[in-house]
Design an enzyme around this catalytic site. Structure first.
Site, PDB file in Angstrom:
ATOM      1  N   CYS A 123       0.818  -1.228   0.000  1.00 45.91           N
ATOM      2  CA  CYS A 123       0.000   0.000   0.000  1.00 45.91           C
ATOM      3  C   CYS A 123       0.850   1.277   0.000  1.00 45.91           C
ATOM      4  O   CYS A 123       0.343   2.337  -0.351  1.00 45.91           O
ATOM      5  CB  CYS A 123      -0.891   0.037   1.237  1.00 45.91           C
TER       6      CYS A 123
HETATM    7  O1  KQY Z   1      -4.052  -0.045   2.820  1.00 46.69           O
HETATM    8  C1  KQY Z   1      -4.134   0.876   2.088  1.00 46.69           C
HETATM    9  N1  KQY Z   1      -4.054   0.683   0.806  1.00 46.69           N
HETATM   10  C2  KQY Z   1      -4.385   2.250   2.547  1.00 46.69           C
HETATM   11  C3  KQY Z   1      -4.794   2.330   3.943  1.00 46.69           C
HETATM   12  C4  KQY Z   1      -5.083   3.728   4.352  1.00 46.69           C
HETATM   13  C5  KQY Z   1      -5.167   3.847   5.798  1.00 46.69           C
HETATM   14  C6  KQY Z   1      -5.328   5.255   6.255  1.00 46.69           C
HETATM   15  N2  KQY Z   1      -5.371   5.309   7.663  1.00 46.69           N
END
Ligand code: KQY
Length: 364
Positions: A356
């Site tokens: 992510c």
């Molecule tokens: O896991 C993701 N792709 C993004 C997570 C965002 C979390 C914001 N607190």
């Protein structure tokens, strides 16, 4: 000059390659916001730096950093990493960043999706997100890459492609009314086809339990190569993840990909639940409009959220007995890549993991 293009990538002969294809580099954003990253983001900085250093052994890494943190980040990162100034609202390059596409004549372009912080005012994770929404445009300028502006909300973590016409995603995320409420499943498939150049969309029902992205597929399932996928798994029927992985398996076992192949499905057993301690909770600022954190909250920890680099795999580990088995399994599945585990508790406490916070720039 960088152009904003009319038309679509597929119409122009561009496709999104699989992550396992060659890269020219990786883009990341430095963590900073204290309502998401505990203790002024200091522990997260170390984790992001460890990820960047691990990836930089295999391919160039660019770290985008606000003006406030520029000197700090520059000092914490080795010279192998390019550090540039860029404002953003948080540090999830997979989702706020661009999706790169290539053609077979050496062309590289990028897609700039609409971004609404995982749900906008209907369950989104923070407000505002205007700086995040500008990230792809800035990357286009810095990389000197022409850009398509896609007319729908999409996050890079919500799909994986095999580079040969197949895409996997989840209904929980892409059909969530907080993303594109006016688009039907067929219309969304149409956009995935014309922007990522895929012919077959495989819809898994739900992502990981308690994933605050509304079930991004990149935490649940990914391609090892065309025709083979890897699914996060548990044998514990009492665990809240069990049903989710089992229903995904049911789809994967009964589907064929764009080339008509049945999928080979591999399993990666999840770690024990990762929950927020009272001490960790105390280090997070409370801010109106940001998802609140409470002691005991369970995070969607999964080994599937790894980054595939040229010749390497950078994998989240959790100081859990299942770490060893996960790394060994990945070595079997990716025999030609070096497998590097990075302790990722501080990243999952922010709500995501290594995949992510990274975005590959493929080699055209
Ligand atoms: O896991 C993701 N792709 C993004 C997570 C965002 C979390 C914001 N607190």
């Amino acid at each position: 000059m960088v152009r904003t293009l009319e038309g679509t990538p597929a119409g122009d002969g561009y496709r999104m390659p699989g992550e396992f294809e060659q890269h020219d580099g990786c883009w990341m954003i430095w963590p900073e916001r204290t309502d998401n990253w505990r203790m002024g983001a200091k522990p997260a900085e170390l984790a992001f730096a460890a990820v960047a250093e691990a990836i930089s052994r295999f391919e160039p890494v660019t770290m985008c950093v606000s003006s406030r943190q520029f000197i700090n980040a520059r000092r914490r990162l080795s010279d192998r990493i390019r550090v540039i100034e860029m404002s953003s609202n948080d540090s999830w390059m997979r989702d706020s960043g661009p999706t790169f596409v290539i053609d077979d004549r050496g062309g590289l372009r990028l897609i700039d999706w609409d971004f609404n912080a995982w749900g906008g005012l209907d369950g989104g994770l923070y407000f505002p997100w205007d700086l995040d929404d500008l990230v792809p445009r800035k990357v286009a300028e810095i990389a000197g890459v022409d850009r398509y502006r896609a007319p729908l909300v999409m996050e890079g973590g919500s799909f994986h492609t095999d580079g040969e016409g197949t895409l996997i995603t989840t209904e929980e995320c892409l059909l969530n009314p907080n993303r594109n409420p006016r688009l039907s499943r067929e219309q969304i498939e149409g956009y995935l086809g014309s922007y990522l150049n895929v012919e077959k969309v495989i819809w898994l029902p739900r992502g990981c339990y308690n994933d605050e992205t509304d079930g991004h597929v990149d935490n649940l399932c990914c391609f090892v190569r065309p025709g083979a996928v890897l699914l996060t798994w548990t044998e514990d029927k009492e665990d809240l993840q069990y049903e989710r992985s089992a229903e995904a398996l049911d789809v994967l076992k009964n589907v064929t990909d764009a080339r008509g192949r049945k999928l080979e499905v591999h399993f990666l057993h999840q770690p024990a639940p990762v929950t927020l301690t009272a001490e960790e909770c105390m280090g997070i600022d409370s801010v109106e409009g940001t998802i609140p954190r409470r002691e005991g909250d369970r995070y969607a920890a999964s080994y599937v959220n790894f980054y595939i680099a040229n010749g390497g795999l950078v994998v989240p580990v959790f100081d859990d007995p299942a770490d060893k088995q996960a790394l060994e399994k990945l070595k079997q599945l990716f025999p030609d890549r070096e497998i590097i585990g990075v302790y990722a508790r501080e990243i999952i406490l922010g709500g995501g993991n290594i995949h992510c916070i990274t975005q590959q720039q493929p080699k055209p």
